[in-house]
Design a protein around this motif. Structure first.
Motif, PDB file in Angstrom:
ATOM      1  N   THR A 219      -7.392   4.576  11.592  1.00  0.00           N
ATOM      2  CA  THR A 219      -6.619   5.604  10.895  1.00  0.00           C
ATOM      3  C   THR A 219      -5.244   4.874  10.518  1.00  0.00           C
ATOM      4  N   ALA A 220      -4.749   4.092  11.486  1.00  0.00           N
ATOM      5  CA  ALA A 220      -3.235   3.201  11.420  1.00  0.00           C
ATOM      6  C   ALA A 220      -3.458   2.410  10.118  1.00  0.00           C
ATOM      7  N   GLY A 221      -4.661   1.465  10.039  1.00  0.00           N
ATOM      8  CA  GLY A 221      -5.087   0.577   8.932  1.00  0.00           C
ATOM      9  C   GLY A 221      -5.072   1.222   7.817  1.00  0.00           C
ATOM     10  N   GLU A 222      -5.846   2.387   7.790  1.00  0.00           N
ATOM     11  CA  GLU A 222      -5.813   3.028   6.505  1.00  0.00           C
ATOM     12  C   GLU A 222      -4.487   3.657   5.967  1.00  0.00           C
ATOM     13  N   LEU A 223      -3.569   4.000   6.869  1.00  0.00           N
ATOM     14  CA  LEU A 223      -2.365   4.433   6.236  1.00  0.00           C
ATOM     15  C   LEU A 223      -1.346   3.312   6.047  1.00  0.00           C
ATOM     16  N   SER A 224      -1.599   2.384   6.806  1.00  0.00           N
ATOM     17  CA  SER A 224      -0.816   0.953   6.202  1.00  0.00           C
ATOM     18  C   SER A 224      -1.428   0.691   5.125  1.00  0.00           C
ATOM     19  N   ARG A 225      -2.579   0.626   4.639  1.00  0.00           N
ATOM     20  CA  ARG A 225      -2.746   0.138   3.498  1.00  0.00           C
ATOM     21  C   ARG A 225      -2.392   1.008   2.314  1.00  0.00           C
ATOM     22  N   ARG A 226      -2.204   2.443   2.687  1.00  0.00           N
ATOM     23  CA  ARG A 226      -1.923   3.435   1.832  1.00  0.00           C
ATOM     24  C   ARG A 226      -0.304   3.232   1.538  1.00  0.00           C
TER      25      ARG A 226
ATOM     26  N   ILE B 199       1.340   0.215   1.738  1.00  0.00           N
ATOM     27  CA  ILE B 199       1.372  -0.891   0.978  1.00  0.00           C
ATOM     28  C   ILE B 199       1.061  -0.771  -0.601  1.00  0.00           C
ATOM     29  N   ASN B 200      -0.126   0.106  -0.790  1.00  0.00           N
ATOM     30  CA  ASN B 200      -0.274   0.380  -2.177  1.00  0.00           C
ATOM     31  C   ASN B 200       0.807   1.219  -2.961  1.00  0.00           C
ATOM     32  N   SER B 201       1.198   2.212  -1.970  1.00  0.00           N
ATOM     33  CA  SER B 201       2.101   3.058  -2.659  1.00  0.00           C
ATOM     34  C   SER B 201       3.481   2.416  -2.956  1.00  0.00           C
ATOM     35  N   ILE B 202       3.752   1.356  -2.424  1.00  0.00           N
ATOM     36  CA  ILE B 202       4.996   0.644  -2.805  1.00  0.00           C
ATOM     37  C   ILE B 202       4.712  -0.306  -4.106  1.00  0.00           C
ATOM     38  N   LYS B 203       3.569  -0.990  -3.957  1.00  0.00           N
ATOM     39  CA  LYS B 203       2.901  -1.711  -5.353  1.00  0.00           C
ATOM     40  C   LYS B 203       2.872  -0.987  -6.573  1.00  0.00           C
ATOM     41  N   SER B 204       2.351   0.402  -6.475  1.00  0.00           N
ATOM     42  CA  SER B 204       2.264   1.296  -7.616  1.00  0.00           C
ATOM     43  C   SER B 204       3.430   1.937  -7.974  1.00  0.00           C
ATOM     44  N   SER B 205       4.586   1.915  -6.982  1.00  0.00           N
ATOM     45  CA  SER B 205       5.447   2.688  -7.071  1.00  0.00           C
ATOM     46  C   SER B 205       5.249   4.351  -7.090  1.00  0.00           C
ATOM     47  N   ASP B 206       4.516   4.785  -6.202  1.00  0.00           N
ATOM     48  CA  ASP B 206       4.019   6.132  -6.076  1.00  0.00           C
ATOM     49  C   ASP B 206       3.760   6.566  -4.684  1.00  0.00           C
ATOM     50  N   PRO B 207       4.873   7.020  -4.341  1.00  0.00           N
ATOM     51  CA  PRO B 207       5.041   7.391  -2.823  1.00  0.00           C
ATOM     52  C   PRO B 207       3.892   8.687  -2.410  1.00  0.00           C
TER      53      PRO B 207
END
Length: 87
Positions: free
Chosen positions: A51-58, A60-68
């Motif tokens: 779960t922590a890995g999935e949330l960490s990935r999300r 980073i992806n939300s920062i990359k895509s500028s979509d919190p």
């Protein structure tokens, strides 16, 4: 008529001369990165490894895509799953 107010940080960043603007950007970036790393550490302390890995990935992806909203959806999903597993 709607009155536009500025935050203290906006005022400071606009009043900083260009020569110091780079230092301000570097300082803010350092704080953001430190905060993100602290948040990731907190995720691994609070959730299981997967779960922590999935949330960490999300995160980073939300920062990359500028979509919190991507990270917010993940947190809500985990919390709702935990809520239903309690009963």
């Amino acid at each position: 008529m709607k009155r536009h107010t500025k935050s203290i940080l906006e005022e400071i960043s606009q009043s900083v001369p260009q020569s110091n603007r780079e230092a301000l950007i570097e300082s803010r970036a350092s704080h953001v990165i430190s905060s993100a790393l602290n948040l990731i550490d907190m995720l691994y302390e609070s959730y299981d490894e997967n779960t922590a890995g999935e949330l960490s990935r999300r995160l980073i992806n939300s920062i990359k895509s500028s979509d919190p909203a991507k990270f917010e959806r993940g947190i809500r999903k985990v919390n709702s799953d935990n809520e239903t597993n309690r009963f």
